[in-house]
Design a protein around this motif. Structure first.
Motif, PDB file in Angstrom:
ATOM      1  N   PHE A 166       4.487   3.160   5.164  1.00  0.00           N
ATOM      2  CA  PHE A 166       5.001   2.180   4.215  1.00  0.00           C
ATOM      3  C   PHE A 166       5.204   2.876   2.876  1.00  0.00           C
ATOM      4  O   PHE A 166       4.774   4.021   2.673  1.00  0.00           O
ATOM      5  CB  PHE A 166       4.004   1.025   4.043  1.00  0.00           C
ATOM      6  N   GLU A 167       5.851   2.164   1.938  1.00  0.00           N
ATOM      7  CA  GLU A 167       5.951   2.683   0.570  1.00  0.00           C
ATOM      8  C   GLU A 167       5.666   1.566  -0.417  1.00  0.00           C
ATOM      9  O   GLU A 167       6.097   0.434  -0.235  1.00  0.00           O
ATOM     10  CB  GLU A 167       7.321   3.316   0.306  1.00  0.00           C
ATOM     11  N   GLY A 168       4.910   1.907  -1.455  1.00  0.00           N
ATOM     12  CA  GLY A 168       4.521   0.924  -2.458  1.00  0.00           C
ATOM     13  C   GLY A 168       3.171   1.283  -3.037  1.00  0.00           C
ATOM     14  O   GLY A 168       2.492   2.209  -2.585  1.00  0.00           O
ATOM     15  N   GLU A 169       2.758   0.513  -4.045  1.00  0.00           N
ATOM     16  CA  GLU A 169       1.534   0.843  -4.775  1.00  0.00           C
ATOM     17  C   GLU A 169       0.359  -0.053  -4.410  1.00  0.00           C
ATOM     18  O   GLU A 169      -0.760   0.189  -4.850  1.00  0.00           O
ATOM     19  CB  GLU A 169       1.790   0.738  -6.288  1.00  0.00           C
ATOM     20  N   ALA A 170       0.587  -1.102  -3.633  1.00  0.00           N
ATOM     21  CA  ALA A 170      -0.486  -2.033  -3.287  1.00  0.00           C
ATOM     22  C   ALA A 170      -1.438  -1.394  -2.272  1.00  0.00           C
ATOM     23  O   ALA A 170      -1.160  -0.334  -1.700  1.00  0.00           O
ATOM     24  CB  ALA A 170       0.093  -3.333  -2.745  1.00  0.00           C
ATOM     25  N   LEU A 171      -2.563  -2.069  -2.038  1.00  0.00           N
ATOM     26  CA  LEU A 171      -3.614  -1.533  -1.181  1.00  0.00           C
ATOM     27  C   LEU A 171      -3.697  -2.237   0.169  1.00  0.00           C
ATOM     28  O   LEU A 171      -4.671  -2.054   0.902  1.00  0.00           O
ATOM     29  CB  LEU A 171      -4.971  -1.624  -1.901  1.00  0.00           C
ATOM     30  N   HIS A 172      -2.665  -3.043   0.505  1.00  0.00           N
ATOM     31  CA  HIS A 172      -2.638  -3.726   1.793  1.00  0.00           C
ATOM     32  C   HIS A 172      -1.218  -3.717   2.325  1.00  0.00           C
ATOM     33  O   HIS A 172      -0.251  -3.833   1.547  1.00  0.00           O
ATOM     34  CB  HIS A 172      -3.149  -5.168   1.656  1.00  0.00           C
ATOM     35  N   VAL A 173      -1.082  -3.570   3.643  1.00  0.00           N
ATOM     36  CA  VAL A 173       0.252  -3.409   4.228  1.00  0.00           C
ATOM     37  C   VAL A 173       1.141  -4.626   4.036  1.00  0.00           C
ATOM     38  O   VAL A 173       2.373  -4.515   4.094  1.00  0.00           O
ATOM     39  CB  VAL A 173       0.158  -3.072   5.735  1.00  0.00           C
ATOM     40  N   THR A 174       0.563  -5.797   3.828  1.00  0.00           N
ATOM     41  CA  THR A 174       1.384  -6.987   3.616  1.00  0.00           C
ATOM     42  C   THR A 174       2.025  -7.003   2.236  1.00  0.00           C
ATOM     43  O   THR A 174       2.868  -7.854   1.961  1.00  0.00           O
ATOM     44  CB  THR A 174       0.543  -8.263   3.799  1.00  0.00           C
ATOM     45  N   GLN A 175       1.639  -6.064   1.360  1.00  0.00           N
ATOM     46  CA  GLN A 175       2.165  -6.038  -0.005  1.00  0.00           C
ATOM     47  C   GLN A 175       2.967  -4.779  -0.298  1.00  0.00           C
ATOM     48  O   GLN A 175       3.297  -4.508  -1.446  1.00  0.00           O
ATOM     49  CB  GLN A 175       1.002  -6.162  -0.999  1.00  0.00           C
ATOM     50  N   VAL A 176       3.278  -3.992   0.738  1.00  0.00           N
ATOM     51  CA  VAL A 176       4.110  -2.808   0.585  1.00  0.00           C
ATOM     52  C   VAL A 176       5.301  -2.922   1.537  1.00  0.00           C
ATOM     53  O   VAL A 176       5.337  -3.787   2.408  1.00  0.00           O
ATOM     54  CB  VAL A 176       3.312  -1.508   0.856  1.00  0.00           C
ATOM     55  N   GLU A 177       6.277  -2.034   1.375  1.00  0.00           N
ATOM     56  CA  GLU A 177       7.511  -2.119   2.152  1.00  0.00           C
ATOM     57  C   GLU A 177       7.429  -1.228   3.399  1.00  0.00           C
ATOM     58  O   GLU A 177       7.059  -0.056   3.305  1.00  0.00           O
ATOM     59  CB  GLU A 177       8.704  -1.670   1.291  1.00  0.00           C
ATOM     60  N   PRO A 178       7.778  -1.763   4.581  1.00  0.00           N
ATOM     61  CA  PRO A 178       7.804  -0.930   5.792  1.00  0.00           C
ATOM     62  C   PRO A 178       8.779   0.229   5.638  1.00  0.00           C
ATOM     63  O   PRO A 178       9.864   0.079   5.075  1.00  0.00           O
ATOM     64  CB  PRO A 178       8.269  -1.904   6.885  1.00  0.00           C
ATOM     65  N   LEU A 179       8.391   1.395   6.154  1.00  0.00           N
ATOM     66  CA  LEU A 179       9.226   2.589   6.038  1.00  0.00           C
ATOM     67  C   LEU A 179       9.655   3.074   7.428  1.00  0.00           C
ATOM     68  O   LEU A 179      10.809   2.901   7.814  1.00  0.00           O
ATOM     69  CB  LEU A 179       8.467   3.676   5.271  1.00  0.00           C
TER      70      LEU A 179
END
Length: 276
Positions: A166-179
């Motif tokens: 994933f990509e993003g700054e959050a600490l949970h997969v539901t709050q980052v973007e699938p890669l």
């Protein structure tokens, strides 16, 4: 967006409407109404600007001048928010010509023998999704490109041979973007879990990812296969997440608002079309 209101008309509105049944959508859009809709997008833009300054080690009050770029940067709402945030003056450049103006400035430096070196940065942190939704960071946002990082994987079951990135700054997969989905294949004959894999992750100057995987005990190179089908079903199943609720339609969204207006007009099509 610098007028108090504007009138728009769309002829032949609606999908697959025969020419003889063509109708007109007439709408009056007020600036205050539009700014309420744009506010979340403007706030996100300001936060991105703040984050860019933080990455560069700048304080907000160290900015002397702002160069707005692009047609949307002419919006008074955005310009006012920039002034309030940075307390800086606006450059006297039309936002719609800022890009060619900047290219001309760089060309001038090259012609004078003072070339300007520009380096791209990692735009978003690349992370691996772990069981139950936590993440492990691979390549940190803000690093100069090209960038690389090593990641050690403890493989205890064959399920561990697939990574969800994933990509993003959050600490949970539901709050980052699938890669991407990354599969490790071609294990050495007879090799069974548990074993350890050393995964090398590299991002090129163009932002493209490449992977190399080595099994530590044998030194064997494993094949890495990237797949783009990182769907919610795959994420929930692989990481043992509970089903995620489907977002409700509508909400504070510019596009949902426009669609609602079109739907209202479509429902009124059989009678006199009201002014909306």
């Amino acid at each position: 967006s610098d007028q108090e209101s504007t009138h728009i008309e769309i002829t032949h509105a609606g999908p697959d409407v025969p020419a003889e049944d063509a109708w007109k959508l007439s709408a009056e859009i007020r600036r205050s109404e539009a700014e309420d809709l744009f506010e979340p997008l403007v706030s996100r833009s300001i936060e991105i600007c703040k984050r860019a300054c933080e990455d560069a080690g700048w304080t907000l009050d160290s900015i002397d001048e702002i160069v707005p770029v692009g047609g949307q940067a002419r919006m008074p709402l955005l310009l006012n928010r920039l002034r309030e945030t940075f307390r800086a003056k606006m450059a006297g450049i039309d936002p719609q010509t800022a890009v060619p103006y900047g290219a001309a400035r760089i060309a001038q430096r090259i012609a004078e023998g003072r070339p300007l070196t520009l380096r791209e940065l990692v735009p978003q942190t690349v992370v691996v999704g772990e069981k139950y939704g936590s993440v492990t960071r691979l390549i940190q946002r803000g690093r100069p490109l090209p960038a690389s990082q090593e990641h050690r994987m403890e493989v205890t079951t064959t399920d561990d041979l697939e990574l969800l990135l994933f990509e993003g700054e959050a600490l949970h997969v539901t709050q980052v973007e699938p890669l991407i989905r990354l599969s490790l294949q071609d294990l050495p004959s007879g090799l069974e879990p548990p074993f350890t894999v050393r995964l090398s992750v590299a991002m090129s100057e163009e932002g493209l990812l490449a992977f190399e995987a080595t099994e530590e005990s044998t030194g064997a190179t494993l094949k890495t296969v990237m797949r783009g089908d990182l769907t919610p079903e795959v994420i929930n199943g692989s990481l043992h997440l509970p089903p995620q609720p489907t977002p409700a339609p509508g909400g504070d969204n510019v596009f949902a608002w426009l669609l609602k207006r079109l739907e209202d007009a479509e429902s009124a099509r059989s009678g006199d079309l009201p002014r909306i």
